[in-house]
Design a protein around this motif. Structure first.
Motif, mmCIF file in Angstrom:
data_model
loop_
_atom_site.group_PDB
_atom_site.id
_atom_site.type_symbol
_atom_site.label_atom_id
_atom_site.label_comp_id
_atom_site.label_asym_id
_atom_site.label_seq_id
_atom_site.Cartn_x
_atom_site.Cartn_y
_atom_site.Cartn_z
ATOM 1 N N SER A 5 0.815 -1.219 0.000
ATOM 2 C CA SER A 5 0.000 0.000 0.000
ATOM 3 C C SER A 5 0.850 1.271 0.000
ATOM 4 C CB SER A 5 -0.972 -0.002 1.179
ATOM 5 O OG SER A 5 -0.282 -0.161 2.385
ATOM 6 N N ILE A 8 1.230 2.620 -3.578
ATOM 7 C CA ILE A 8 0.014 3.056 -4.276
ATOM 8 C C ILE A 8 -0.099 4.579 -4.185
ATOM 9 C CG2 ILE A 8 -2.505 2.905 -4.348
ATOM 10 C CD1 ILE A 8 -2.272 0.147 -3.059
ATOM 11 N N TYR A 10 -2.678 7.947 -4.959
ATOM 12 C CA TYR A 10 -4.122 8.191 -4.977
ATOM 13 C C TYR A 10 -4.443 9.491 -5.698
ATOM 14 C CZ TYR A 10 -4.043 4.591 -1.407
ATOM 15 O OH TYR A 10 -3.832 3.411 -0.737
ATOM 16 N N ALA A 32 -7.058 4.626 -7.044
ATOM 17 C CA ALA A 32 -5.753 4.118 -6.610
ATOM 18 C C ALA A 32 -4.982 3.703 -7.850
ATOM 19 C CB ALA A 32 -5.931 2.941 -5.671
ATOM 20 N N LYS A 78 -10.847 5.711 0.147
ATOM 21 C CA LYS A 78 -9.428 5.379 0.042
ATOM 22 C C LYS A 78 -9.161 4.020 0.679
ATOM 23 C CE LYS A 78 -4.863 7.283 1.076
ATOM 24 N NZ LYS A 78 -4.130 8.394 1.676
ATOM 25 N N THR A 82 -8.064 0.627 -1.461
ATOM 26 C CA THR A 82 -6.792 -0.004 -1.090
ATOM 27 C C THR A 82 -7.008 -1.480 -0.778
ATOM 28 O OG1 THR A 82 -6.016 2.093 -0.181
ATOM 29 C CG2 THR A 82 -4.818 0.125 0.477
#
Length: 130
Positions: A5, A8, A10, A32, A78, A82
């Motif tokens: 994560s 990643i 956003y 994402a 979010k 994720t």
């Protein structure tokens, strides 16, 4: 399960759907974006497996993108997106066991043949005889 994560990124956008007047002002939809081939968490073979399994979701630049606008808050979206991405990649890395053919046992084959014979005899006895 590897937690990538941190890799990643956003992006937010305006969400459609529920939210009343808020919909037109607040950017609650979250997208994402994860670059599969530049990931430091996975081996080259794992990256190839992910790319192959998720080729319909990965764009020409090698980016895996997912969007969530289920919730009315950006933070919740979010979190949702994720979790979805982590789960999707985990499923792509799953290697199913190889299935090998098995034969029915001799007893099972005999039982099936006996049942067929009984049914055949039963139907034969129904016929009208002169």
């Amino acid at each position: 399960m590897k937690d990538f994560s941190t890799e990643i990124t956003y992006k937010t956008s305006r969400s459609s759907g529920a939210g009343g007047q808020n919909v037109n002002k607040v950017e609650t939809a979250v997208t994402a974006i994860w670059n599969v081939m530049e990931s430091a968490m996975f081996t080259f073979d794992e990256k190839l497996r992910i790319s192959e399994k998720l080729k319909n979701r990965i764009n020409s630049e090698g980016l895996l993108q997912m969007t969530s606008s289920e919730s009315r808050t950006q933070l919740a979206n979010k979190k949702i997106v994720t979790e979805k991405m982590l789960e999707l990649v985990e499923q792509a890395l799953f290697i199913p066991k190889k299935r090998f053919k098995t034969k029915p046992s001799r007893g099972q084959v005999q039982k099936r043949l006996d049942n067929k014979k009984k049914l055949s005899d039963k139907k034969e006895n129904r016929k009208f005889k002169f």
